[in-house]
Design an enzyme around this catalytic site. Structure first.
Site, PDB file in Angstrom:
ATOM      1  N   HIS A 184       0.824  -1.205   0.000  1.00  0.00           N
ATOM      2  CA  HIS A 184       0.000   0.000   0.000  1.00  0.00           C
ATOM      3  C   HIS A 184       0.860   1.258   0.000  1.00  0.00           C
ATOM      4  O   HIS A 184       0.606   2.208  -0.743  1.00  0.00           O
ATOM      5  CB  HIS A 184      -0.939  -0.025   1.216  1.00  0.00           C
ATOM      6  CG  HIS A 184      -1.909   1.099   1.210  1.00  0.00           C
ATOM      7  ND1 HIS A 184      -1.763   2.199   2.000  1.00  0.00           N
ATOM      8  CD2 HIS A 184      -2.998   1.321   0.457  1.00  0.00           C
ATOM      9  CE1 HIS A 184      -2.742   3.042   1.744  1.00  0.00           C
ATOM     10  NE2 HIS A 184      -3.510   2.528   0.818  1.00  0.00           N
ATOM     11  N   GLU A 427       1.993 -14.729 -27.693  1.00  0.00           N
ATOM     12  CA  GLU A 427       3.308 -14.671 -27.035  1.00  0.00           C
ATOM     13  C   GLU A 427       4.078 -15.976 -27.190  1.00  0.00           C
ATOM     14  O   GLU A 427       5.104 -16.170 -26.540  1.00  0.00           O
ATOM     15  CB  GLU A 427       3.166 -14.274 -25.561  1.00  0.00           C
ATOM     16  CG  GLU A 427       2.245 -15.146 -24.743  1.00  0.00           C
ATOM     17  CD  GLU A 427       2.139 -14.700 -23.290  1.00  0.00           C
ATOM     18  OE1 GLU A 427       2.989 -13.933 -22.811  1.00  0.00           O
ATOM     19  OE2 GLU A 427       1.193 -15.156 -22.623  1.00  0.00           O
ATOM     20  N   ASP A 451       7.525 -12.672 -23.793  1.00  0.00           N
ATOM     21  CA  ASP A 451       7.564 -14.125 -23.969  1.00  0.00           C
ATOM     22  C   ASP A 451       7.761 -14.512 -25.430  1.00  0.00           C
ATOM     23  O   ASP A 451       8.431 -15.505 -25.718  1.00  0.00           O
ATOM     24  CB  ASP A 451       6.292 -14.765 -23.405  1.00  0.00           C
ATOM     25  CG  ASP A 451       6.428 -15.019 -21.916  1.00  0.00           C
ATOM     26  OD1 ASP A 451       7.515 -15.458 -21.488  1.00  0.00           O
ATOM     27  OD2 ASP A 451       5.467 -14.764 -21.166  1.00  0.00           O
ATOM     28  N   CYS A 498       1.760  -5.478 -25.661  1.00  0.00           N
ATOM     29  CA  CYS A 498       1.803  -5.162 -24.234  1.00  0.00           C
ATOM     30  C   CYS A 498       3.126  -5.577 -23.585  1.00  0.00           C
ATOM     31  O   CYS A 498       3.293  -5.437 -22.381  1.00  0.00           O
ATOM     32  CB  CYS A 498       0.625  -5.781 -23.500  1.00  0.00           C
ATOM     33  SG  CYS A 498       0.582  -7.566 -23.605  1.00  0.00           S
TER      34      CYS A 498
HETATM   35  C1  PEP Z   1       4.785 -10.672 -22.345  1.00  0.00           C
HETATM   36  O1  PEP Z   1       5.106 -11.862 -22.257  1.00  0.00           O
HETATM   37  O2  PEP Z   1       5.213  -9.904 -23.215  1.00  0.00           O
HETATM   38  C2  PEP Z   1       3.859 -10.091 -21.356  1.00  0.00           C
HETATM   39  C3  PEP Z   1       3.387  -8.862 -21.500  1.00  0.00           C
HETATM   40  O3  PEP Z   1       3.521 -10.814 -20.279  1.00  0.00           O
HETATM   41  P1  PEP Z   1       4.487 -11.102 -19.018  1.00  0.00           P
HETATM   42  O4  PEP Z   1       5.653 -10.167 -19.120  1.00  0.00           O
HETATM   43  O5  PEP Z   1       3.642 -10.880 -17.827  1.00  0.00           O
HETATM   44  O6  PEP Z   1       4.856 -12.540 -19.224  1.00  0.00           O
HETATM   45 MG    MG Z   2       3.995 -13.274 -21.055  1.00  0.00          MG
END
Ligand code: PEP
Ligand code: MG
Length: 548
Positions: A184, A427, A451, A498
């Protein structure tokens, strides 16, 4: 100069003297008589309540009602009769008020943490914090920790109430040696935009550190104690550039994300807790592109219930007020282990029993999460994304599970969005190669470049010996990204990115040229990314440069 590495809580730089916040220790165990000790407790409790009222008013004016509410809760705890009874019971053992209050706090905290309800579970830390606050008044130490000059606070951990009562103009930065990035107090620190790091190994917080001149490089997640002049000059310059830049970027607030030639894209945020949605809004994010829901499981001592999860998801969608929120379903395994899941030891965890594979084997866990997500879909613009997909049968399984979750809610008479979007993360090389087929079966793609790079390059993303070899700009990955983007658009679905690559300056022209619809990054990067995008003319971008 001594250098210590940690984890980033909030970026930025601070140069100045360290100020040690020492964790409370109770040495005085034997009391001077039950009645006398109880009177001391009452007096300290009264002082605590007055201090909490002050923190409430300060937080209300600086951060708003939601953050201030914590201090109201603390006040109710301090006044609570069960707490008073627990203190009385301890005092019967002829102990000091300090000892009795700490023990009573621990007892109630244990009781809270064993409860099913997420809200009540979270109260365990609060009750301990209240007990500590009363003890510091008993020790006449509460007024002891104060800042009289601009300082970098160093502590094992810091109660939120302590942070709020300090003069923020005097806090240059904070080092939570034992704290986590999602506690927090860390979340509050991020909201206050104070440079901070946490989780530092090999550093003991002792009074000797008081007054030591140091550099906190929160952007690089490191602390330099006793730096030489050369480093001081270098970091003073970095700090100035960082701050000038931050000021300049404010001009991009409230503006759409457009390239120089007028192409629109969206900048979304990656978050790990529902509280961070506020940060996303503050940085003018256009949505949430990745809420890593596994952190709800990681922060819990047992499987989080449907109600507990629902509260988190609902909080995010409500906070985002109609903007899209993409929540990723459970992605544990590999580097994210949780004791109560009792996962087997594996030779190759990154290639092992993780994320959707666990959900397939243990559908009851997945069902609980989907029900919570569908319930939250009623309160805003929620979409759900499934990690680590490699085959059509997994997508079919997900759809079946979604139908079951919807049936369940219908039977219970609970409202939900029938048309909530279901997307997948691309991924794995397998998902990228099969993206033409998968695009027909889902509502959107989000490319997880962390990934995707790991599996395409066959390089463990967490192996420090291979950092130099881990090149997510590799042409094989660029080719995959282009292919996935074309396949998505062919079927009329959107595609986002992402992974960390989403904010890579070199890759940005390529992403914009091929038409990536959304880039999801940490909230703090939103405005700088918008600025970079505004300078790119996609007519000048040569895609071949990235793939040949
Ligand atoms: C990724 O694999 O690019 C991803 C955004 O997920 P994480 O980093 O949580 O595996
Ligand atoms: Mg990932």
């Amino acid at each position: 100069m001594r250098t210590y590495k940690g984890l980033r809580v909030f970026e930025g730089y601070a140069l100045g003297k360290l100020k040690v916040y020492e964790t409370l220790k109770v040495e005085k165990i034997v009391g001077i008589g039950m009645d006398e000790e109880f009177k001391r407790f009452e007096q300290a409790r009264e002082e605590t309540i007055q201090a909490l009222d002050k923190s409430f008013m300060e937080t209300l004016s600086k951060l708003g009602e939601e953050e201030a509410q914590l201090f109201e809760t603390h006040k109710l705890m301090a006044e609570d009769l069960d707490f008073e009874d627990a203190v009385k019971a301890e005092l019967m053992g002829n102990v000091s008020a300090e000892y009795a209050v700490l023990r009573a706090g621990e007892e109630l905290a244990t009781m809270f943490s064993s409860m099913d309800d997420a809200y009540m579970k979270e109260r365990a830390n609060d009750v301990k914090e209240v007990a500590n606050r009363i003890v510091s008044f008993l020790k006449k130490e509460d007024k002891g920790f104060n800042l009289t000059e601009p300082s970098i606070i160093i502590c094992d951990d810091l109660p939120s109430s302590e942070l709020m009562k300090l003069d923020k103009n005097l806090i240059l930065g904070i080092i939570f040696v034992k704290g986590g990035a999602n506690s927090h107090v860390s979340i509050l620190t991020r909201m206050l935009e104070i440079p901070a790091i946490c989780s530092i190994e090999d550093l003991e917080v002792t009074k000797d550190l008081d007054g030591e001149y140091s550099i906190l490089d929160a952007s690089g997640a490191q602390l330099l104690i006793g730096p030489e002049m050369k480093s001081i000059t270098l970091y003073a310059q970095k700090k100035k550039e960082y701050e000038d830049n931050k000021e300049r970027l404010k001009a991009f607030k409230g503006k759409p994300t457009l390239t120089k030639d007028g192409k629109k894209t969206m900048i979304y945020s990656n978050i790990a807790s529902s509280f961070e949605a506020e940060n996303a809004i503050k940085n003018d994010s256009e949505g949430i592109g990745l809420f890593r829901s596994e952190f709800i499981y990681l922060d819990s001592k047992d499987y989080p219930t449907e109600d507990e999860q629902f509260e988190h998801y609902k909080r995010v969608v409500e906070e985002m007020k109609g903007k899209e929120v993409i929540i990723r379903t459970l992605d544990i395994g590999a580097d994210k282990k949780i004791d109560y899941f009792d996962l087997p030891e594996e030779e190759n965890p990154a290639l092992g029993f993780r994320s959707i594979r666990i959900c397939l084997k243990r559908p009851e866990i997945f069902a609980t999460q989907l029900q919570a997500l569908y319930r939250a879909s009623h309160y805003g613009n929620l979409a759900v994304m499934i990690p680590m997909i490699i085959s059509e049968s997994e997508i079919d399984f997900v759809h079946e599970m979604c139908d079951l979750a919807k049936d369940n809610l219908r039977k219970r008479g609970l409202p939900f969005n029938e048309k909530m979007k279901i997307g997948i993360m691309v991924e794995t090389p397998s998902a990228a190669i099969m993206s033409d087929v998968f695009a027909k079966k889902v509502d959107f793609f989000s490319i997880g470049t962390n990934d995707l790079s790991q599996y395409t390059l066959a390089i463990d993303r967490v192996n420090p010996n291979l950092t130099a070899n881990f090149n997510p700009r590799h042409r094989s990955i660029c080719r995959f990204i282009k292919m996935v983007c074309e396949n998505a658009h062919q079927e009329g679905i959107t595609v986002g990115i992402c992974g960390e690559l989403a904010r890579d300056e070199i890759m940005l022209p390529f992403f914009l040229k091929i038409g990536i619809d959304e880039l999801s990054v940490s909230p703090a990067y939103t405005l700088s990314l918008r600025e970079q995008i505004s300078k790119i003319d996609t007519n000048d971008v040569d895609v071949d440069k990235y793939i040949y």
